[in-house]
Design a protein around this motif. Structure first.
Motif, mmCIF file in Angstrom:
data_model
loop_
_atom_site.group_PDB
_atom_site.id
_atom_site.type_symbol
_atom_site.label_atom_id
_atom_site.label_comp_id
_atom_site.label_asym_id
_atom_site.label_seq_id
_atom_site.Cartn_x
_atom_site.Cartn_y
_atom_site.Cartn_z
ATOM 1 N N GLU A 37 99.128 -80.157 -40.542
ATOM 2 C CA GLU A 37 98.661 -80.556 -39.214
ATOM 3 C C GLU A 37 97.168 -80.850 -39.206
ATOM 4 O O GLU A 37 96.418 -80.351 -40.054
ATOM 5 N N SER A 38 96.758 -81.643 -38.214
ATOM 6 C CA SER A 38 95.337 -81.952 -38.054
ATOM 7 C C SER A 38 94.999 -82.102 -36.581
ATOM 8 O O SER A 38 95.833 -82.503 -35.767
ATOM 9 N N LEU A 39 93.758 -81.762 -36.269
ATOM 10 C CA LEU A 39 93.233 -81.860 -34.902
ATOM 11 C C LEU A 39 91.913 -82.598 -34.957
ATOM 12 O O LEU A 39 91.015 -82.231 -35.727
ATOM 13 N N LEU A 40 91.782 -83.630 -34.154
ATOM 14 C CA LEU A 40 90.559 -84.412 -34.060
ATOM 15 C C LEU A 40 89.769 -83.966 -32.830
ATOM 16 O O LEU A 40 90.337 -83.815 -31.744
ATOM 17 N N ALA A 60 89.446 -89.416 -46.876
ATOM 18 C CA ALA A 60 89.007 -88.125 -47.424
ATOM 19 C C ALA A 60 90.011 -87.009 -47.205
ATOM 20 O O ALA A 60 90.095 -86.079 -48.014
ATOM 21 N N GLU A 61 90.779 -87.092 -46.126
ATOM 22 C CA GLU A 61 91.699 -86.026 -45.743
ATOM 23 C C GLU A 61 93.054 -86.638 -45.382
ATOM 24 O O GLU A 61 93.212 -87.211 -44.306
ATOM 25 N N PRO A 62 94.049 -86.551 -46.276
ATOM 26 C CA PRO A 62 95.358 -87.165 -46.016
ATOM 27 C C PRO A 62 95.993 -86.738 -44.701
ATOM 28 O O PRO A 62 96.712 -87.532 -44.076
ATOM 29 N N LEU A 63 95.736 -85.509 -44.241
ATOM 30 C CA LEU A 63 96.342 -85.044 -42.993
ATOM 31 C C LEU A 63 95.838 -85.816 -41.776
ATOM 32 O O LEU A 63 96.448 -85.771 -40.708
ATOM 33 N N ALA A 64 94.726 -86.541 -41.939
ATOM 34 C CA ALA A 64 94.202 -87.333 -40.829
ATOM 35 C C ALA A 64 94.985 -88.624 -40.617
ATOM 36 O O ALA A 64 94.769 -89.321 -39.615
ATOM 37 N N ASN A 65 95.894 -88.943 -41.528
ATOM 38 C CA ASN A 65 96.697 -90.159 -41.344
ATOM 39 C C ASN A 65 97.667 -90.026 -40.182
ATOM 40 O O ASN A 65 98.097 -91.036 -39.621
ATOM 41 N N ASN A 66 98.040 -88.816 -39.831
ATOM 42 C CA ASN A 66 98.908 -88.586 -38.679
ATOM 43 C C ASN A 66 98.320 -87.423 -37.881
ATOM 44 O O ASN A 66 98.724 -86.264 -38.053
ATOM 45 N N ILE A 67 97.364 -87.745 -37.026
ATOM 46 C CA ILE A 67 96.675 -86.705 -36.258
ATOM 47 C C ILE A 67 97.605 -86.190 -35.170
ATOM 48 O O ILE A 67 98.139 -86.953 -34.369
ATOM 49 N N ASP A 68 97.811 -84.883 -35.162
ATOM 50 C CA ASP A 68 98.746 -84.269 -34.217
ATOM 51 C C ASP A 68 98.123 -84.068 -32.838
ATOM 52 O O ASP A 68 98.786 -84.241 -31.811
ATOM 53 N N THR A 69 96.844 -83.674 -32.827
ATOM 54 C CA THR A 69 96.187 -83.292 -31.580
ATOM 55 C C THR A 69 94.790 -83.884 -31.539
ATOM 56 O O THR A 69 94.076 -83.890 -32.540
ATOM 57 N N LEU A 70 94.416 -84.394 -30.368
ATOM 58 C CA LEU A 70 93.058 -84.853 -30.108
ATOM 59 C C LEU A 70 92.525 -84.066 -28.925
ATOM 60 O O LEU A 70 93.182 -83.969 -27.883
ATOM 61 N N ASN A 83 90.230 -93.187 -27.726
ATOM 62 C CA ASN A 83 91.484 -92.428 -27.722
ATOM 63 C C ASN A 83 92.702 -93.260 -28.099
ATOM 64 O O ASN A 83 93.637 -92.761 -28.738
ATOM 65 N N GLU A 84 92.723 -94.526 -27.707
ATOM 66 C CA GLU A 84 93.917 -95.348 -27.939
ATOM 67 C C GLU A 84 94.235 -95.503 -29.432
ATOM 68 O O GLU A 84 95.383 -95.804 -29.793
ATOM 69 N N LEU A 85 93.251 -95.276 -30.300
ATOM 70 C CA LEU A 85 93.473 -95.447 -31.737
ATOM 71 C C LEU A 85 94.136 -94.235 -32.381
ATOM 72 O O LEU A 85 94.488 -94.283 -33.554
ATOM 73 N N VAL A 86 94.303 -93.163 -31.625
ATOM 74 C CA VAL A 86 94.972 -91.972 -32.155
ATOM 75 C C VAL A 86 96.371 -91.931 -31.533
ATOM 76 O O VAL A 86 96.719 -91.061 -30.735
ATOM 77 N N SER A 87 97.173 -92.913 -31.902
ATOM 78 C CA SER A 87 98.489 -93.074 -31.278
ATOM 79 C C SER A 87 99.417 -91.934 -31.668
ATOM 80 O O SER A 87 99.429 -91.480 -32.808
ATOM 81 N N GLY A 88 100.164 -91.468 -30.699
ATOM 82 C CA GLY A 88 101.133 -90.416 -30.943
ATOM 83 C C GLY A 88 100.591 -89.015 -30.854
ATOM 84 O O GLY A 88 101.363 -88.054 -30.880
#
Length: 320
Positions: A37-40, A60-70, A83-88
């Motif tokens: 998991e990752s949080l931005l 640099a961080e593979p987990l950032a490819n699918n950010i779970d929480t912003l 924000n729109e670029l962190v889809s899902g």
């Protein structure tokens, strides 16, 4: 240790994104990753800047490819316009911040920038602050989860605490604290080597937020603007707020107007910080607090005061 602009590895899956400047619109962000998991923490002022940041994070961080929480630390566009670029992702902010975000969406900023050339000195100052950012292609993407007070999250095996400390800089400022990483992302509770701007207040809340950070068991303190700092840096921000509060109070009690007081206060050791003209906003907010006035001063009037303190002047009219 002073880290470079761009992406900095804080260790243990924690990252800090540092802008090249601490002035208007050039904001920091962060990433917390663990397990799967990752949080931005925050996006940036426009899509180009946010896209570049995400590209660097994902490399640099593979987990950032699918950010779970912003998490958006507050409502200012330089912390949420991307924000729109962190889809899902689940997008979280305080309830107060979510409401405030709707009041100055990106299309409104785009319209102001377009009109600024015809707005005299205040327009020229506004363009100097914001003209390098692009707002006309941004889709306003608000939070889809809100909270009040505190919210406990989990990123992999890491606990992450969201702590609402506003109203202070804005109506709903939030700290993002990762105890396992001994890291706190402060949003605009901290401007380092730059002048804080108090749009909302009360100042006591902001001072209390600084004291909370000073009491934390942290190694890394990531401000909303400026370089990484330590607790001495937090204390400097708190001392600025206390100094301006006390100086403004003296002038308020003597009957001096807010803008006259802002011009009169000697910035002393704080004069080398970027954007010192923000004292015009800070004193105006303090005067509202002292008087109990609920109505905020018009934003264009505040920018006109800052433009004047920054040396922007109305163009002279040609003589006949």
């Amino acid at each position: 240790m002073r880290m470079a602009e761009g992406l900095n590895n804080l260790g243990n899956g924690a990252w800090a994104w540092l802008a090249h400047s601490n002035s208007w619109g050039w904001s920091n962000a962060g990433l917390i990753a663990d397990g799967e998991e990752s949080l931005l923490v925050d996006t940036l002022y426009d899509l180009r800047l946010t896209s570049e940041m995400l590209k660097r994070m994902r490399a640099a961080e593979p987990l950032a490819n699918n950010i779970d929480t912003l998490v958006n630390t507050h409502a200012n566009g330089d912390h949420c316009h991307g924000n729109e670029l962190v889809s899902g992702a689940q997008i979280i902010a305080s309830t107060a911040s979510a409401a405030e975000m709707a009041e100055l969406p990106p299309e409104a900023m785009a319209a102001i920038v377009e009109a600024a050339a015809d707005m005299g000195a205040v327009g020229q100052y506004f363009l100097a602050c914001f003209g390098q950012f692009r707002f006309d292609d941004i889709c306003h993407t608000p939070p889809n989860r809100t909270f009040e007070g505190e919210l406990a999250l989990q990123v992999g095996d890491k606990p992450v605490q969201l702590i609402e400390v506003g109203p202070a800089h804005t109506r709903g400022d939030v700290l993002v604290y990762s105890p396992r990483d001994r890291t706190v992302f402060t949003g605009d509770i901290l401007f380092i080597e730059g002048t804080p701007v108090m749009w909302q207040g009360p100042v006591a809340n902001w001072i209390k937020a600084c004291q909370l950070i000073e009491a934390m068991d942290v190694e890394h303190i990531v401000p909303g603007h400026g370089p990484l700092t330590d607790k001495a840096g937090v204390s400097k921000v708190r001392h600025y707020l206390e100094y301006v509060r006390d100086e403004a109070r003296q002038r308020y009690d003597s009957g001096m107007g807010a803008f006259e007081a802002a011009r009169d206060i000697e910035l002393s050791e704080y004069s080398s910080w970027s954007d010192p003209e923000r004292i015009a906003v800070n004193v105006d907010s303090l005067y509202r607090e002292f008087s109990g006035e609920q109505t905020m001063t018009d934003i264009f009037e505040l920018f006109a005061r800052m433009a004047s303190l920054a040396g922007f002047e109305e163009p002279t009219q040609p003589s006949d």
